[in-house]
Motif scaffolding. Sequence first.
Motif, short mmCIF file in Angstrom:
data_model
loop_
_atom_site.label_atom_id
_atom_site.label_comp_id
_atom_site.label_asym_id
_atom_site.label_seq_id
_atom_site.Cartn_x
_atom_site.Cartn_y
_atom_site.Cartn_z
N GLU A 128 0.82 -1.21 0.00
CA GLU A 128 0.00 0.00 0.00
C GLU A 128 0.86 1.26 0.00
O GLU A 128 0.50 2.27 -0.64
N CYS A 129 1.98 1.23 0.70
CA CYS A 129 2.91 2.37 0.66
C CYS A 129 3.45 2.59 -0.75
O CYS A 129 3.54 3.73 -1.23
N GLN A 130 3.82 1.51 -1.42
CA GLN A 130 4.37 1.60 -2.77
C GLN A 130 3.32 2.08 -3.77
O GLN A 130 3.61 2.90 -4.65
N VAL A 131 2.11 1.57 -3.63
CA VAL A 131 1.03 1.99 -4.53
C VAL A 131 0.77 3.49 -4.36
O VAL A 131 0.58 4.22 -5.34
N HIS A 132 0.77 3.95 -3.12
CA HIS A 132 0.60 5.39 -2.87
C HIS A 132 1.70 6.19 -3.58
O HIS A 132 1.43 7.22 -4.22
N TYR A 133 2.94 5.72 -3.47
CA TYR A 133 4.08 6.43 -4.07
C TYR A 133 3.94 6.46 -5.60
O TYR A 133 4.22 7.48 -6.24
N ILE A 134 3.50 5.36 -6.18
CA ILE A 134 3.34 5.30 -7.64
C ILE A 134 2.22 6.22 -8.10
O ILE A 134 2.35 6.92 -9.12
N ILE A 135 1.11 6.23 -7.37
CA ILE A 135 0.00 7.14 -7.72
C ILE A 135 0.49 8.58 -7.69
O ILE A 135 0.17 9.38 -8.58
N GLU A 136 1.27 8.93 -6.68
CA GLU A 136 1.80 10.29 -6.60
C GLU A 136 2.75 10.58 -7.76
O GLU A 136 2.75 11.68 -8.32
N SER A 137 3.55 9.61 -8.13
CA SER A 137 4.47 9.78 -9.26
C SER A 137 3.69 10.03 -10.55
O SER A 137 4.03 10.92 -11.34
N LEU A 138 2.64 9.26 -10.77
CA LEU A 138 1.82 9.43 -11.98
C LEU A 138 1.12 10.79 -11.98
O LEU A 138 0.99 11.44 -13.03
N THR A 139 0.71 11.24 -10.80
CA THR A 139 0.07 12.55 -10.68
C THR A 139 1.06 13.66 -11.01
O THR A 139 0.73 14.63 -11.70
N LEU A 140 2.29 13.53 -10.52
CA LEU A 140 3.33 14.52 -10.82
C LEU A 140 3.66 14.55 -12.31
O LEU A 140 3.86 15.62 -12.89
N LEU A 141 3.73 13.38 -12.92
CA LEU A 141 3.99 13.32 -14.37
C LEU A 141 2.95 14.13 -15.14
O LEU A 141 3.28 14.88 -16.07
N LYS A 142 1.70 13.99 -14.74
CA LYS A 142 0.62 14.70 -15.43
C LYS A 142 0.69 16.20 -15.14
O LYS A 142 0.55 17.02 -16.06
N LYS A 143 0.92 16.58 -13.89
CA LYS A 143 0.95 17.99 -13.53
C LYS A 143 2.14 18.72 -14.18
O LYS A 143 2.04 19.88 -14.55
N GLY B 212 14.65 -2.40 8.43
CA GLY B 212 14.15 -1.42 9.37
C GLY B 212 12.68 -1.62 9.63
O GLY B 212 12.08 -2.63 9.28
N THR B 213 12.08 -0.63 10.25
CA THR B 213 10.66 -0.69 10.56
C THR B 213 9.82 -0.32 9.34
O THR B 213 10.28 0.38 8.44
N THR B 214 8.59 -0.80 9.33
CA THR B 214 7.69 -0.40 8.25
C THR B 214 7.25 1.06 8.45
O THR B 214 6.87 1.73 7.48
N ILE B 215 7.32 1.53 9.68
CA ILE B 215 7.02 2.94 9.95
C ILE B 215 8.00 3.83 9.18
O ILE B 215 7.61 4.84 8.58
N LYS B 216 9.26 3.43 9.19
CA LYS B 216 10.28 4.18 8.46
C LYS B 216 10.02 4.12 6.96
O LYS B 216 10.18 5.12 6.25
N TYR B 217 9.61 2.95 6.47
CA TYR B 217 9.35 2.83 5.03
C TYR B 217 8.17 3.70 4.62
O TYR B 217 8.19 4.34 3.56
N ARG B 218 7.16 3.74 5.45
CA ARG B 218 6.01 4.59 5.14
C ARG B 218 6.43 6.05 5.05
O ARG B 218 5.99 6.78 4.14
N ALA B 219 7.30 6.48 5.95
CA ALA B 219 7.78 7.87 5.92
C ALA B 219 8.56 8.14 4.62
O ALA B 219 8.44 9.23 4.04
N ARG B 220 9.34 7.16 4.18
CA ARG B 220 10.16 7.35 2.98
C ARG B 220 9.32 7.39 1.70
O ARG B 220 9.74 7.96 0.69
N THR B 221 8.16 6.75 1.72
CA THR B 221 7.32 6.69 0.52
C THR B 221 6.13 7.64 0.58
O THR B 221 5.27 7.62 -0.29
N ARG B 222 6.11 8.47 1.58
CA ARG B 222 4.97 9.38 1.77
C ARG B 222 4.90 10.43 0.67
O ARG B 222 3.82 10.79 0.21
N ARG B 223 6.06 10.92 0.25
CA ARG B 223 6.12 11.93 -0.81
C ARG B 223 7.27 11.62 -1.77
O ARG B 223 8.32 11.13 -1.36
N VAL B 224 7.07 11.94 -3.03
CA VAL B 224 8.11 11.78 -4.04
C VAL B 224 9.07 12.96 -3.94
O VAL B 224 8.65 14.12 -3.96
#
Length: 515
Positions: A412-427, A477-489
């Motif tokens: 779910e963290c990765q999917v969020h990151y990809i959706i944001e990437s696709l949104t940035l590509l369009k913007k 590491g923790t999944t909490i850390k991974y979530r923080a790293r994938t929160r924004r592109v």
Amino acid sequence: MAEGAHNQALDVQGEEYDIVILGSGFSGLCMAIKLKEAGISSFIMLEKSNDVGGTWRENTYPGCACDVQSHLYSYSFEPNPDWTKSYPGGKEIQEYILRCTEKYNLRPSIRFNSEVKDATFDETNARWSIRTSNGTLYKAKSFIMGSGPLHVPSIPSIRGLDTFKGKVFHSAQWDHSYDLKGKNVVSIGTGGSAIQYVPEIAPDVKQLYVFQRTPAWILPRFESRYSNFRKKLFRRIPLFRKLHRARLYFSNEIRVLPIYNPTFAKFLSNFAKWHIKSSLNDSSLVEKMTPDYTIGCKRVLISNKYYPAFNRDNVELVTDAVKEVKENSIVTQDGKERPIDAIILGTGFITDPRIYMKDFTITGLNGRTLLQQWEKGAESYLGINVSGFPNLFQLVGPNTALGHNSVIFMIECQVHYIIESLTLLKKKNARYMNLHQDALESFNQEIAAGLNDTVWSSGCSSWYTQDDGKNFTLWPGTTIKYRARTRRVITEHYHWEGADSGNNVSNTDIATQVP
């Protein structure tokens, strides 16, 4: 135009979509659901089999189950209040996957029996060309790989195996038409699948020989069934269910401690040793089944049934290596020959993408293939992007599998990151985004440094590592850390080809929901 000519033209031009997703397991389905929620409908999913589910479609062996709790091994946005027990069986997980597929109406977007053979990025038109084994061509702006690492069975090389006249099958290809009752059966391997099916088939077979190369650390499985009352609470009071899921998540997250802390590791190993001694009647078996490596270095398993199965008179642990297989028997290095009727290969999966992807060519910029990029080992940025492969995204890519918590959280963290990437590509109105090489190298140096402080670098070999010891599988590491790293592109980590001049859209301008 004649029909044949039309079909030929279609094959050359290909079917065009904004996005092509590879695979329809948990990863691919999550990606598709979130694309639809984001208002992106131009996508297709390519599935090599005839139905959804991935590893949960393939693995139907007796006792097949997950070692992550059911309320955690499910999408956060699609809860199931009706899980029957704390740890879900494979059949129940597959039923959950099928319900999600129907609820979100994903079948019209899936092309079954469509195994992808190659994918090539054309910089001229900024499109991926993806061809399947049946010759169909698909073109897309973005290509998302959601096939997962556990789908190609590992078949051991055993002298004489091809001459055996009895039945041979891998645990992931279980032959339910073959009756094991009254048979002399060999099970090779003592990993996650074997510890589940061994106690299930032991009461039926005449004799079961379990071949063990290396013992696994196995912890008790604290399993319980959910009462109808608790199911009603989960259904009628969502907060109760959410608190239950949160408790499971944080209790699992604590399990990361033994990976870094020797004191916690010693405590956990002593608990596991107690489990071995209290479950086995034979002291010689206790010695043979007690690992000599640090707990956590290999995958830690959970079972209440595996050890007691060896208290049966018809179950024998064999620690001598296999010398050869004959037409109706198996011979070990000590010269002992055992008559057998069937061989079950509980030998896991090929997890090194350099091996299981050898017949799947992915070509990026300048004609360079992904396997060339990964010649010394699979690496990516956040398990998602690889430099030189524009608009290529991975789900559960290198170093994002887990040894302590639910991989669904990571997906779910990765999917969020990809959706944001696709949104940035369009913007940004960019033709494509390509990860900078220095960002890739910096991230993987960080991964390597993090792994050096863990039990995974304590010296044992496992499917987490390649031959030279490089760990290409786990997140250190923790999944909490991974979530923080994938929160924004971090837009500066990418080159945005063809972005509008003066377009200063940044990651802070994108507002998408974080799982």
